[in-house]
Design a protein around this motif. Structure first.
Motif, PDB file in Angstrom:
ATOM      1  N   VAL A 106       3.803  10.633  -5.151  1.00  0.00           N
ATOM      2  CA  VAL A 106       5.051  11.390  -5.113  1.00  0.00           C
ATOM      3  C   VAL A 106       5.865  11.205  -6.404  1.00  0.00           C
ATOM      4  O   VAL A 106       6.710  12.023  -6.723  1.00  0.00           O
ATOM      5  CB  VAL A 106       5.913  10.957  -3.896  1.00  0.00           C
ATOM      6  N   ASN A 107       5.593  10.125  -7.134  1.00  0.00           N
ATOM      7  CA  ASN A 107       6.344   9.796  -8.341  1.00  0.00           C
ATOM      8  C   ASN A 107       7.828   9.632  -8.003  1.00  0.00           C
ATOM      9  O   ASN A 107       8.703  10.165  -8.669  1.00  0.00           O
ATOM     10  CB  ASN A 107       6.165  10.884  -9.415  1.00  0.00           C
ATOM     11  N   PHE A 108       8.073   8.867  -6.960  1.00  0.00           N
ATOM     12  CA  PHE A 108       9.428   8.686  -6.422  1.00  0.00           C
ATOM     13  C   PHE A 108       9.739   7.195  -6.418  1.00  0.00           C
ATOM     14  O   PHE A 108       8.945   6.394  -5.910  1.00  0.00           O
ATOM     15  CB  PHE A 108       9.468   9.244  -4.994  1.00  0.00           C
ATOM     16  N   PRO A 109      10.906   6.775  -6.941  1.00  0.00           N
ATOM     17  CA  PRO A 109      11.218   5.335  -7.070  1.00  0.00           C
ATOM     18  C   PRO A 109      11.769   4.685  -5.800  1.00  0.00           C
ATOM     19  O   PRO A 109      12.778   3.983  -5.828  1.00  0.00           O
ATOM     20  CB  PRO A 109      12.268   5.339  -8.176  1.00  0.00           C
ATOM     21  N   VAL A 110      11.120   4.921  -4.669  1.00  0.00           N
ATOM     22  CA  VAL A 110      11.569   4.370  -3.393  1.00  0.00           C
ATOM     23  C   VAL A 110      10.467   3.507  -2.785  1.00  0.00           C
ATOM     24  O   VAL A 110       9.295   3.911  -2.785  1.00  0.00           O
ATOM     25  CB  VAL A 110      11.974   5.492  -2.419  1.00  0.00           C
ATOM     26  N   ALA A 111      10.834   2.342  -2.261  1.00  0.00           N
ATOM     27  CA  ALA A 111       9.871   1.419  -1.660  1.00  0.00           C
ATOM     28  C   ALA A 111       9.949   1.481  -0.136  1.00  0.00           C
ATOM     29  O   ALA A 111      10.989   1.832   0.430  1.00  0.00           O
ATOM     30  CB  ALA A 111      10.136  -0.001  -2.150  1.00  0.00           C
ATOM     31  N   LEU A 112       8.838   1.141   0.512  1.00  0.00           N
ATOM     32  CA  LEU A 112       8.785   1.138   1.978  1.00  0.00           C
ATOM     33  C   LEU A 112       8.386  -0.236   2.494  1.00  0.00           C
ATOM     34  O   LEU A 112       7.659  -0.976   1.834  1.00  0.00           O
ATOM     35  CB  LEU A 112       7.781   2.180   2.486  1.00  0.00           C
ATOM     36  N   ALA A 113       8.861  -0.544   3.704  1.00  0.00           N
ATOM     37  CA  ALA A 113       8.515  -1.797   4.379  1.00  0.00           C
ATOM     38  C   ALA A 113       8.923  -1.646   5.845  1.00  0.00           C
ATOM     39  O   ALA A 113       9.597  -0.677   6.211  1.00  0.00           O
ATOM     40  CB  ALA A 113       9.231  -2.981   3.726  1.00  0.00           C
ATOM     41  N   PRO A 114       8.508  -2.577   6.705  1.00  0.00           N
ATOM     42  CA  PRO A 114       8.947  -2.510   8.108  1.00  0.00           C
ATOM     43  C   PRO A 114      10.465  -2.508   8.196  1.00  0.00           C
ATOM     44  O   PRO A 114      11.135  -3.355   7.599  1.00  0.00           O
ATOM     45  CB  PRO A 114       8.351  -3.784   8.720  1.00  0.00           C
ATOM     46  N   ILE A 131       0.825  -1.220   0.000  1.00  0.00           N
ATOM     47  CA  ILE A 131       0.000   0.000   0.000  1.00  0.00           C
ATOM     48  C   ILE A 131       0.858   1.268   0.000  1.00  0.00           C
ATOM     49  O   ILE A 131       0.662   2.168  -0.826  1.00  0.00           O
ATOM     50  CB  ILE A 131      -0.938   0.010   1.226  1.00  0.00           C
ATOM     51  N   PHE A 132       1.833   1.336   0.890  1.00  0.00           N
ATOM     52  CA  PHE A 132       2.578   2.587   1.043  1.00  0.00           C
ATOM     53  C   PHE A 132       3.669   2.759  -0.012  1.00  0.00           C
ATOM     54  O   PHE A 132       4.048   3.892  -0.330  1.00  0.00           O
ATOM     55  CB  PHE A 132       3.140   2.672   2.461  1.00  0.00           C
TER      56      PHE A 132
END
Length: 464
Positions: free
Chosen positions: A68-76, A59-60
């Motif tokens: 944001v159109n930003f190539p960064v992924a998020l996770a715990p 989701i995030f």
């Protein structure tokens, strides 16, 4: 799609972006197997943790791509999940154990604080206040902390707290010699220990050979080795009859316990979650933005980083709502950027793959402890690389940096490392300035942190 993500403007195309997104997913998919292992001892259901990890990352990361159109992924985040399970939940500071539900409430509130700090731009001020040497030391200390968890969980290393306690009672350290050491080598006759060592060698070899997704592939290969007759650590027969569709009824959604929220232990936990995430995310976002070339246009680059920080802040509280520890931007996103990813289509691709992984829970939960422990040790190695950025010859920063790095693993507490680093730096930098050396200016905000840390140990104690 080209118009929405502005692909031509950033000099990329759909194929490049999708391949970059797959690369990012491959390099960070290990969190799907590792996070349930790390958070499991906190009392949260491991299947629920897997669901929260996959759902939150999906989701995030999608939000980062679409808004944001930003190539960064998020996770715990690694490190903060370990702090959640091994320090916060295990705390006895308030006279009774802190439950996982209370710890999730602390993460949720740290996200709200993080959001306020981002909107008011205090977040940027805090990053300026803390010297770079301490920021790098925090990363190194967390890396060692994670590596010890991997060594201890796998049985490669054992900790004899009883021997340590007896030595104190006898008023002497002499009994710590010989076999009565605090840290022991594990039992090499245990197949779990050998499988961890084999997994470590496999992952290391794949990384040296520059194989994309080396950690993930290493985990999978180690799992297959664990199923060999005679080792019997893994039983693929348990996959028969499994329900592959995600069961969201087992998600630890909104599992908050706000009782005793003003207790000492939780106040410290909230502060630590906020503080560590602050520098972890800032370094990741700035580093990846610089590698992608976004900071060539400083105004536009800072604007995009600001938006990314906003999504990241929401993700912290959002992840807690789903039932997992602090969500953060993953430095592994740089792998996708290195493959040419420049827009949100990269992170959107990664997000979709995380959502699809919801249907692979039986496989993820089958992965044995040795495989994930080997991955934790390697992650510790990667975080250790920041030590080269610390100038230990300058003792004004070298001593605080060392204390930060040493106190985290040796006291098994991330907050202690940060606290010792802040206090020692303020004292030493002030003395250096009195002597006439003006190379280390102490920001006024560091004095506030100094007072807060001292107050914590005076009124809360070391267990807070």
């Amino acid at each position: 799609m080209e118009r929405f993500f502005k692909l031509k403007e950033f000099g990329t195309n759909i194929r490049t972006e999708i391949m970059a997104g797959i690369t990012t997913f491959m390099t960070m998919a290990y969190i799907l197997a590792v996070n349930p292992l790390v958070l499991g001892p906190s009392g949260l259901d491991t299947y629920g943790i897997f669901l929260a990890t996959a759902l939150g990352a999906g989701i995030f990361t999608l939000a980062m791509g679409l808004f944001v159109n930003f190539p960064v992924a998020l996770a715990p985040g690694m490190g903060l999940n370990a702090y959640f399970a091994t320090t916060v939940v295990a705390s006895q500071a308030t006279g009774h154990p802190i439950s996982a539900s209370m710890a999730l409430a602390a993460v949720f509130l740290s996200g709200i604080i993080f959001l306020i700090l981002t909107v008011t731009k205090v977040r940027q001020l805090l990053v300026v206040a803390v010297p770079d040497g301490l920021k790098h030391a925090i990363t190194v200390g967390v890396g060692l902390f994670i590596a010890i968890i991997g060594l201890k969980t796998s049985g490669v290393m054992t900790i004899s707290l009883d021997a340590f306690g007896r030595s104190f009672e006898q008023g002497s350290y002499t009994n710590l010699g010989g076999s009565e050491t605090v840290i022991h080598m594990g039992n090499l006759e245990d197949p779990m220990v050998w499988l961890t060592i084999i997994g470590l060698i496999i992952i290391a070899a794949l990384m040296v050979l520059r194989v994309r997704g080396a950690i993930l592939f290493g985990i999978l290969i180690t799992t297959l080795i664990g199923a060999i007759p005679g080792i019997d650590v893994v039983d693929f027969g348990t996959l028969k009859g499994q329900d592959w569709a995600p069961d969201f009824t087992q998600l630890n959604f909104w599992d908050f316990d706000f009782a005793d929220l003003l207790s000492t232990g939780l106040l410290t936990a909230i502060a630590t979650f906020t503080f560590v995430e602050l520098f972890d995310t800032f370094g990741t976002l700035v580093g990846t933005a610089n590698r992608a070339g976004f900071l060539k246009n400083k105004d536009e680059g800072n604007k995009r980083i600001g938006k990314a920080m906003l999504v990241d802040s929401v993700a912290v509280s959002g992840g807690a709502m789903l039932g997992t520890s602090t969500m953060t931007a993953f430095v592994e996103s740089s792998a996708g950027i290195a493959e040419g990813g420049r827009t949100g289509l990269t992170s959107s691709t990664t997000g979709v793959l995380f959502l699809l992984s919801l249907f692979l829970a039986p496989i993820a939960l089958l992965i044995p402890t040795p495989a994930t422990s080997a991955a934790l040790i390697v992650v510790g190695v990667l975080m250790m690389q920041s030590v080269s950025e610390i100038d230990f010859k300058d003792l004004t920063i070298g001593i605080p940096a060392f204390l930060t790095v040493a106190m985290m693993p040796f006291t098994y507490n991330i907050a202690n490392g940060i606290s010792f680093g802040i206090v020692s730096y303020v004292v030493l930098a002030t003395l250096a300035n009195v002597r006439g050396e003006k190379t280390h200016k102490v920001h006024w905000l560091m004095w506030i942190l100094f007072v807060l840390v001292i107050a914590r140990y005076l009124f809360i104690g070391s267990e807070g």
